[in-house]
Design a protein around this motif. Structure first.
Motif, PDB file in Angstrom:
ATOM      1  N   GLY A 105      22.400   0.954  29.654  1.00 36.04           N
ATOM      2  CA  GLY A 105      23.757   1.296  30.110  1.00 36.04           C
ATOM      3  C   GLY A 105      23.680   1.981  31.460  1.00 36.04           C
ATOM      4  O   GLY A 105      24.441   2.908  31.766  1.00 36.04           O
ATOM      5  N   SER A 121      24.400   1.608  34.607  1.00 33.18           N
ATOM      6  CA  SER A 121      25.437   1.822  35.616  1.00 33.18           C
ATOM      7  C   SER A 121      26.564   2.716  35.113  1.00 33.18           C
ATOM      8  O   SER A 121      27.457   3.081  35.880  1.00 33.18           O
ATOM      9  CB  SER A 121      26.017   0.476  36.081  1.00 33.18           C
ATOM     10  OG  SER A 121      26.899  -0.029  35.103  1.00 33.18           O
ATOM     11  N   GLY A 122      26.530   3.075  33.808  1.00 33.28           N
ATOM     12  CA  GLY A 122      27.559   3.963  33.259  1.00 33.28           C
ATOM     13  C   GLY A 122      27.290   5.417  33.618  1.00 33.28           C
ATOM     14  O   GLY A 122      26.386   5.725  34.399  1.00 33.28           O
ATOM     15  N   GLY A 123      28.092   6.317  33.030  1.00 30.01           N
ATOM     16  CA  GLY A 123      27.989   7.735  33.373  1.00 30.01           C
ATOM     17  C   GLY A 123      26.678   8.353  32.927  1.00 30.01           C
ATOM     18  O   GLY A 123      25.951   8.947  33.742  1.00 30.01           O
ATOM     19  N   SER A 179      22.042   4.815  25.824  1.00 28.51           N
ATOM     20  CA  SER A 179      23.440   5.185  25.587  1.00 28.51           C
ATOM     21  C   SER A 179      24.216   4.009  24.988  1.00 28.51           C
ATOM     22  O   SER A 179      25.432   4.025  24.970  1.00 28.51           O
ATOM     23  CB  SER A 179      24.101   5.633  26.897  1.00 28.51           C
ATOM     24  OG  SER A 179      24.090   4.587  27.849  1.00 28.51           O
ATOM     25  N   VAL A 180      23.489   3.003  24.475  1.00 23.37           N
ATOM     26  CA  VAL A 180      24.115   1.729  24.106  1.00 23.37           C
ATOM     27  C   VAL A 180      24.080   1.460  22.591  1.00 23.37           C
ATOM     28  O   VAL A 180      25.014   0.887  22.030  1.00 23.37           O
ATOM     29  CB  VAL A 180      23.420   0.596  24.907  1.00 23.37           C
ATOM     30  CG1 VAL A 180      23.836  -0.765  24.399  1.00 23.37           C
ATOM     31  CG2 VAL A 180      23.777   0.724  26.394  1.00 23.37           C
ATOM     32  N   LEU A 221      26.741   4.648  21.903  1.00 24.72           N
ATOM     33  CA  LEU A 221      27.075   3.463  21.105  1.00 24.72           C
ATOM     34  C   LEU A 221      27.935   2.470  21.877  1.00 24.72           C
ATOM     35  O   LEU A 221      28.799   1.806  21.307  1.00 24.72           O
ATOM     36  CB  LEU A 221      27.779   3.889  19.792  1.00 24.72           C
ATOM     37  CG  LEU A 221      28.849   4.983  19.855  1.00 24.72           C
ATOM     38  CD1 LEU A 221      30.029   4.627  20.714  1.00 24.72           C
ATOM     39  CD2 LEU A 221      29.306   5.382  18.482  1.00 24.72           C
ATOM     40  N   ALA A 222      27.682   2.348  23.191  1.00 24.74           N
ATOM     41  CA  ALA A 222      28.538   1.477  24.005  1.00 24.74           C
ATOM     42  C   ALA A 222      28.499   0.028  23.518  1.00 24.74           C
ATOM     43  O   ALA A 222      29.490  -0.695  23.612  1.00 24.74           O
ATOM     44  CB  ALA A 222      28.128   1.561  25.477  1.00 24.74           C
ATOM     45  N   VAL A 226      20.449  12.718  20.070  1.00 26.67           N
ATOM     46  CA  VAL A 226      20.957  13.689  21.058  1.00 26.67           C
ATOM     47  C   VAL A 226      22.466  13.835  20.892  1.00 26.67           C
ATOM     48  O   VAL A 226      23.205  12.855  20.990  1.00 26.67           O
ATOM     49  CB  VAL A 226      20.620  13.240  22.493  1.00 26.67           C
ATOM     50  CG1 VAL A 226      21.291  14.143  23.522  1.00 26.67           C
ATOM     51  CG2 VAL A 226      19.102  13.241  22.701  1.00 26.67           C
ATOM     52  N   ASP A 227      22.898  15.062  20.614  1.00 24.28           N
ATOM     53  CA  ASP A 227      24.334  15.363  20.498  1.00 24.28           C
ATOM     54  C   ASP A 227      24.709  16.430  21.508  1.00 24.28           C
ATOM     55  O   ASP A 227      24.024  17.448  21.618  1.00 24.28           O
ATOM     56  CB  ASP A 227      24.673  15.887  19.096  1.00 24.28           C
ATOM     57  CG  ASP A 227      26.064  16.497  19.080  1.00 24.28           C
ATOM     58  OD1 ASP A 227      27.033  15.763  19.355  1.00 24.28           O
ATOM     59  OD2 ASP A 227      26.197  17.720  18.865  1.00 24.28           O
ATOM     60  N   SER A 228      25.800  16.184  22.217  1.00 24.61           N
ATOM     61  CA  SER A 228      26.259  17.175  23.193  1.00 24.61           C
ATOM     62  C   SER A 228      27.382  18.050  22.650  1.00 24.61           C
ATOM     63  O   SER A 228      27.590  19.160  23.135  1.00 24.61           O
ATOM     64  CB  SER A 228      26.783  16.463  24.447  1.00 24.61           C
ATOM     65  OG  SER A 228      27.932  15.704  24.120  1.00 24.61           O
ATOM     66  N   GLY A 243      29.285   4.643  37.209  1.00 24.82           N
ATOM     67  CA  GLY A 243      29.015   6.059  37.427  1.00 24.82           C
ATOM     68  C   GLY A 243      30.067   6.953  36.802  1.00 24.82           C
ATOM     69  O   GLY A 243      30.469   6.751  35.659  1.00 24.82           O
TER      70      GLY A 243
HETATM   71  P1  NDP Z   1      30.167   4.459  30.312  1.00 24.26           P
HETATM   72  O1  NDP Z   1      31.230   3.536  29.890  1.00 24.26           O
HETATM   73  O2  NDP Z   1      30.273   5.142  31.618  1.00 24.26           O
HETATM   74  O3  NDP Z   1      28.777   3.704  30.289  1.00 24.26           O
HETATM   75  C1  NDP Z   1      28.390   2.866  29.238  1.00 24.26           C
HETATM   76  C2  NDP Z   1      27.602   1.709  29.822  1.00 24.26           C
HETATM   77  O4  NDP Z   1      27.043   0.956  28.744  1.00 24.26           O
HETATM   78  C3  NDP Z   1      28.442   0.706  30.600  1.00 24.26           C
HETATM   79  O5  NDP Z   1      28.677   1.090  31.922  1.00 24.26           O
HETATM   80  C4  NDP Z   1      27.555  -0.526  30.518  1.00 24.26           C
HETATM   81  O6  NDP Z   1      26.511  -0.365  31.462  1.00 24.26           O
HETATM   82  C5  NDP Z   1      26.957  -0.395  29.129  1.00 24.26           C
HETATM   83  N1  NDP Z   1      27.681  -1.207  28.147  1.00 24.26           N
HETATM   84  C6  NDP Z   1      29.019  -1.234  27.938  1.00 24.26           C
HETATM   85  N2  NDP Z   1      29.332  -2.097  26.956  1.00 24.26           N
HETATM   86  C7  NDP Z   1      28.157  -2.642  26.545  1.00 24.26           C
HETATM   87  C8  NDP Z   1      27.821  -3.623  25.576  1.00 24.26           C
HETATM   88  N3  NDP Z   1      28.753  -4.211  24.838  1.00 24.26           N
HETATM   89  N4  NDP Z   1      26.536  -3.952  25.421  1.00 24.26           N
HETATM   90  C9  NDP Z   1      25.572  -3.353  26.165  1.00 24.26           C
HETATM   91  N5  NDP Z   1      25.831  -2.420  27.118  1.00 24.26           N
HETATM   92  C10 NDP Z   1      27.115  -2.076  27.293  1.00 24.26           C
HETATM   93  O7  NDP Z   1      30.033   5.550  29.151  1.00 24.26           O
HETATM   94  P2  NDP Z   1      29.158   6.895  29.163  1.00 24.26           P
HETATM   95  O8  NDP Z   1      27.927   6.661  29.945  1.00 24.26           O
HETATM   96  O9  NDP Z   1      30.004   8.040  29.478  1.00 24.26           O
HETATM   97  O10 NDP Z   1      28.787   6.994  27.616  1.00 24.26           O
HETATM   98  C11 NDP Z   1      27.877   6.037  27.084  1.00 24.26           C
HETATM   99  C12 NDP Z   1      27.779   6.213  25.588  1.00 24.26           C
HETATM  100  O11 NDP Z   1      27.231   7.502  25.286  1.00 24.26           O
HETATM  101  C13 NDP Z   1      29.106   6.135  24.844  1.00 24.26           C
HETATM  102  O12 NDP Z   1      28.907   5.437  23.633  1.00 24.26           O
HETATM  103  C14 NDP Z   1      29.440   7.576  24.567  1.00 24.26           C
HETATM  104  O13 NDP Z   1      30.260   7.727  23.450  1.00 24.26           O
HETATM  105  C15 NDP Z   1      28.071   8.147  24.351  1.00 24.26           C
HETATM  106  N6  NDP Z   1      27.986   9.573  24.601  1.00 24.26           N
HETATM  107  C16 NDP Z   1      27.462  10.348  23.614  1.00 24.26           C
HETATM  108  C17 NDP Z   1      27.317  11.688  23.779  1.00 24.26           C
HETATM  109  C18 NDP Z   1      26.664  12.501  22.730  1.00 24.26           C
HETATM  110  O14 NDP Z   1      26.914  13.703  22.632  1.00 24.26           O
HETATM  111  N7  NDP Z   1      25.797  11.906  21.930  1.00 24.26           N
HETATM  112  C19 NDP Z   1      27.843  12.357  24.981  1.00 24.26           C
HETATM  113  C20 NDP Z   1      28.280  11.425  26.026  1.00 24.26           C
HETATM  114  C21 NDP Z   1      28.384  10.086  25.797  1.00 24.26           C
HETATM  115  P3  NDP Z   1      25.835  -1.623  32.212  1.00 24.26           P
HETATM  116  O15 NDP Z   1      26.956  -2.477  32.688  1.00 24.26           O
HETATM  117  O16 NDP Z   1      25.042  -0.988  33.309  1.00 24.26           O
HETATM  118  O17 NDP Z   1      24.991  -2.318  31.190  1.00 24.26           O
END
Ligand code: NDP
Length: 339
Positions: free
Chosen positions: A167, A169-171, A232-233, A256-257, A279-281, A331
């Motif tokens: 993931g 390119s995500g946050g 993060s996926v 769980l993206a 990891v839990d925030s 981002g």
């Molecule tokens: P973003 O949406 O910014 O990033 C998630 C990235 O995952 C996307 O940019 C994409 O990246 C990838 N992605 C999206 N959909 C899919 C898919 N179907 N299959 C594979 N890859 C996919 O979200 P965040 O980075 O803010 O959060 C990511 C995850 O982390 C979320 O599930 C969120 O709930 C979880 N999280 C958990 C926390 C905790 O305390 N455990 C705290 C913060 C977040 P790309 O296009 O580069 O593949």
């Protein structure tokens, strides 16, 4: 606790009446309403910046049951200045950060010009960071730091070998790539946005993987490659990451993206000694949060942070929520609640 400024303030406001969900901007919120929805909280914070995390995306679109009390002011993260406090640890004028703790879920949150929060939940804003920097990092970036710390605790070091970030390119992913590369790790970024390869290389990735190679079911043990993983996926991606982790390596799982399910075998654990680190925030203890924020203040390249961040106003947050759930946000997004 008296209110210092009984002037109305602006916030995003979510309602659900007879099953009908609405998300709108209200500029007439009162302190009485704030007090009524924030229980025993004892610190009023004048919020300067908030952000849209993935979880905020779920709340703002009502896509999954993140919000458990209505009406709700969303926003799990905020940074601002203490306006009033009956908590001896916090004084008027202190700059603070808030992340998680169920805020924006069961307690009115920070996509607002004002929040009423518990002193226990707050972290002092590191002097190196502005409130905008802190929200460019937000829960996503602080979770990336917790993942890096989990890998370090498991003995993963820059000379251990390549680190996979999914993931990317995500946050969470963008901050993880920047942090790990800054610490001297060789980072491989997995992404579905191959047109963002240059962006990811500028953050410090040495190699880019097409996420398609990880996102379908694979063999329980695959060629060993990763010394560590920040995932993060979830779902098949996490299962494949485990199956490709080298003997004695570690995988920090925070998201769980792709999906919440995890179909794997014990093979990586019992044949390669791979460790899966949750990891839990949200409920992370304060001392660990303080460590993570202190590390972010020193270890995250501020130019890289700026390159992954854009700033919006409160009114634009609902559209960003739709985009983040569609995986379209690159981002991080900061919300200037006064814009
Ligand atoms: P973003 O949406 O910014 O990033 C998630 C990235 O995952 C996307 O940019 C994409 O990246 C990838 N992605 C999206 N959909 C899919 C898919 N179907 N299959 C594979 N890859 C996919 O979200 P965040 O980075 O803010 O959060 C990511 C995850 O982390 C979320 O599930 C969120 O709930 C979880 N999280 C958990 C926390 C905790 O305390 N455990 C705290 C913060 C977040 P790309 O296009 O580069 O593949």
């Amino acid at each position: 606790m008296p209110s210092p400024t009984p002037t109305p303030f602006t916030a995003l406001y979510l309602t659900k009446t007879d099953g009908a969900f609405t998300a709108r901007l209200r500029d007439d919120l009162t302190d009485d309403e704030l007090v009524a929805h924030t229980g025993e909280a004892n610190v009023i914070v004048r919020i300067a910046h908030s952000t849209v995390n993935y979880k905020d995306g779920l709340a703002l679109t009502n896509r999954s049951p993140v919000v458990r009390q209505w009406p709700m002011v969303p926003g799990i993260d905020g940074a601002g200045t203490v306006e009033l406090s009956t908590d001896p640890r916090w004084s008027v004028g202190d700059k603070v950060i808030h992340n998680g703790w169920g805020v924006g879920e069961t307690h009115w949150g920070c996509l607002s010009q004002k929040a009423r929060l518990k002193g226990d939940w707050l972290i002092a804003l590191p002097t190196e960071l502005s409130t905008a920097d802190a929200m460019a990092i937000g829960t996503a970036g602080y979770t990336a730091m917790l993942c890096v710390m989990a890998l370090e605790d498991a003995g993963v070091r820059p000379d251990s070998g390549e680190i996979l970030v999914t993931g990317a390119s995500g946050g969470v992913g963008s901050v993880a790539v920047a942090l790990l590369s800054g610490l001297g790790y060789r980072v491989v970024a997995s992404t579905g946005k191959l047109d963002e390869a240059e962006y990811l290389r500028a953050l410090g990735a040495v190699d880019i993987l097409d996420r398609a190679g990880l996102s379908t079911a694979g063999k329980p043990l695959q060629k060993e490659r990763w010394a560590g993983v920040v995932d993060s996926v979830g779902s098949h991606t996490l299962a494949n990451a485990l199956a490709q982790t080298r003997y004695g390596g570690a995988v920090a799982a925070c998201g769980l993206a792709q999906g919440m399910e995890l179909s794997t075998s014990v093979a990586p654990f019992i044949l390669r000694g791979v460790r899966l680190l949750g990891v839990d925030s949200v409920m992370c203890p304060t001392v660990r949060r303080q460590q993570a924020w202190a590390r972010l203040a020193t270890d995250l390249d501020r130019r890289k942070l700026a390159s992954m961040t854009r700033t919006i106003g409160l009114a634009e947050a609902p559209q960003v929520a739709v985009d983040i759930l569609a995986g379209k946000v690159r981002g991080r997004v900061v919300v200037d609640v006064n814009a």
